[in-house]
Design an enzyme around this catalytic site. Structure first.
Site, PDB file in Angstrom:
ATOM      1  N   GLU A  99     -31.793  24.517  93.211  1.00 14.06           N
ATOM      2  CA  GLU A  99     -31.895  23.765  94.464  1.00 14.06           C
ATOM      3  C   GLU A  99     -33.269  23.129  94.644  1.00 14.06           C
ATOM      4  O   GLU A  99     -33.657  22.823  95.774  1.00 14.06           O
ATOM      5  CB  GLU A  99     -31.516  24.646  95.667  1.00 14.06           C
ATOM      6  CG  GLU A  99     -32.141  26.019  95.723  1.00 14.06           C
ATOM      7  CD  GLU A  99     -31.646  26.854  96.905  1.00 14.06           C
ATOM      8  OE1 GLU A  99     -30.950  26.341  97.791  1.00 14.06           O
ATOM      9  OE2 GLU A  99     -31.999  28.044  96.944  1.00 14.06           O
ATOM     10  N   HIS A 137     -30.539  33.188 105.182  1.00 14.19           N
ATOM     11  CA  HIS A 137     -30.712  32.397 106.409  1.00 14.19           C
ATOM     12  C   HIS A 137     -29.917  32.964 107.582  1.00 14.19           C
ATOM     13  O   HIS A 137     -29.465  32.218 108.432  1.00 14.19           O
ATOM     14  CB  HIS A 137     -30.293  30.951 106.148  1.00 14.19           C
ATOM     15  CG  HIS A 137     -31.168  30.222 105.182  1.00 14.19           C
ATOM     16  ND1 HIS A 137     -32.517  30.043 105.370  1.00 14.19           N
ATOM     17  CD2 HIS A 137     -30.894  29.626 103.991  1.00 14.19           C
ATOM     18  CE1 HIS A 137     -33.041  29.368 104.358  1.00 14.19           C
ATOM     19  NE2 HIS A 137     -32.077  29.110 103.503  1.00 14.19           N
TER      20      HIS A 137
END
Ligand code: 3PY
Ligand code: MG
Length: 255
Positions: free
Chosen positions: A145, A44
């Site tokens: 996740e 990210h």
């Protein structure tokens, strides 16, 4: 041996920095601040491969262990990053045993795995017999996740050659239908995180988690986590900058 692995062998947790910015000087500065490891977030952030190599070298030069959260569980990327001097790989969105096995295969040389030979930077640190002890020098963590990863956790934990799992609490919360925040107070998310921690411990695997602050990291260590990140660098930069501007203007400081 990997610094984080050494801590674990002494039953101590590792405290990591989390870098969203792309600067060798900033990496070197952070690595001088007492972290056990610094994680470059390549999923990210805007960091390219050339910058990554400089940052890995800068972190290593200050004695912190250079880790990377890779963009995806791609064996080519992972092997190249290991050759470039990443000594910990955190792979996002692992949901099945097959994906976890693919991660383990990319991390280890045969016969344990399928890592291809060409350790350009690791031989500079570990010498010509690096290959013989490569597995000791690296740490591999599969990110849990998603709900699917949670459902398949027992299978994922059964993969040899993975040190453990690393929880992405924001994606996990979102996958469970909650808000994507690092420290959720949604009981469903809290329960899922506790379950992952308990299952990983029962399987004799290490367990790490992304944390939004030093305080949150402290609480996770107290709960039994082996690897915690702390306030991401970009957040620290923005917080310190806002504070400085407010102080200069004689305004109230809201940290
Ligand atoms: C998450 O919380 O989902 C992460 O991946 C941490 O950056
Ligand atoms: Mg995530």
């Amino acid at each position: 041996m990997n610094h984080v692995r050494k801590l674990w062998n002494n039953s101590e947790p590792a405290v990591a920095g989390w870098m969203q910015t792309s600067s060798a000087l900033q990496a070197e500065t952070l690595a001088s601040c007492g972290y056990d490891a610094i994680v470059l977030d390549l999923q990210h952030s805007v960091t390219d491969f050339a910058a990554t190599i400089s940052m890995l070298a800068a972190i290593e030069s200050k004695g912190a262990e250079p880790f990377v959260r890779v963009q995806w569980n791609d064996p080519g990327d992972i092997m190249r990053l290991l050759d470039a001097g990443a000594y910990g790989i955190i792979a996002p969105m692992i949901e099945t045993r097959a994906q976890a096995q693919a991660l383990a295969n990319a991390m280890h040389y045969p016969p344990m795995g399928q890592r291809s030979f060409g350790p350009r930077r690791p031989v500079l640190r570990y010498g010509p017999d690096y290959v013989a002890r490569a597995s000791d020098t690296i740490v591999s963590l599969a990110m849990i996740e998603t709900r699917r990863g949670l459902d398949n956790l027992a299978d994922i934990l059964s993969v040899e050659g993975l040190d453990g799992v690393f929880i992405g609490p924001a994606d996990l919360a979102m996958s469970l239908g909650s808000m994507p925040v690092p420290e959720s107070d949604d009981p469903m998310v809290i329960e899922a995180i506790n379950d992952i921690l308990a299952m990983a411990k029962a399987a004799d695997k290490r367990v790490g988690i992304f944390c939004g602050s030093g305080e949150a990291a402290r609480a996770r260590i107290s709960a039994g986590f082996d690897f915690v990140s702390t306030t991401p660098d970009l957040v620290m930069l923005a917080t310190a900058a806002r504070r400085s501007v407010a102080v200069a203007r004689g305004q109230e400081v809201n940290d």
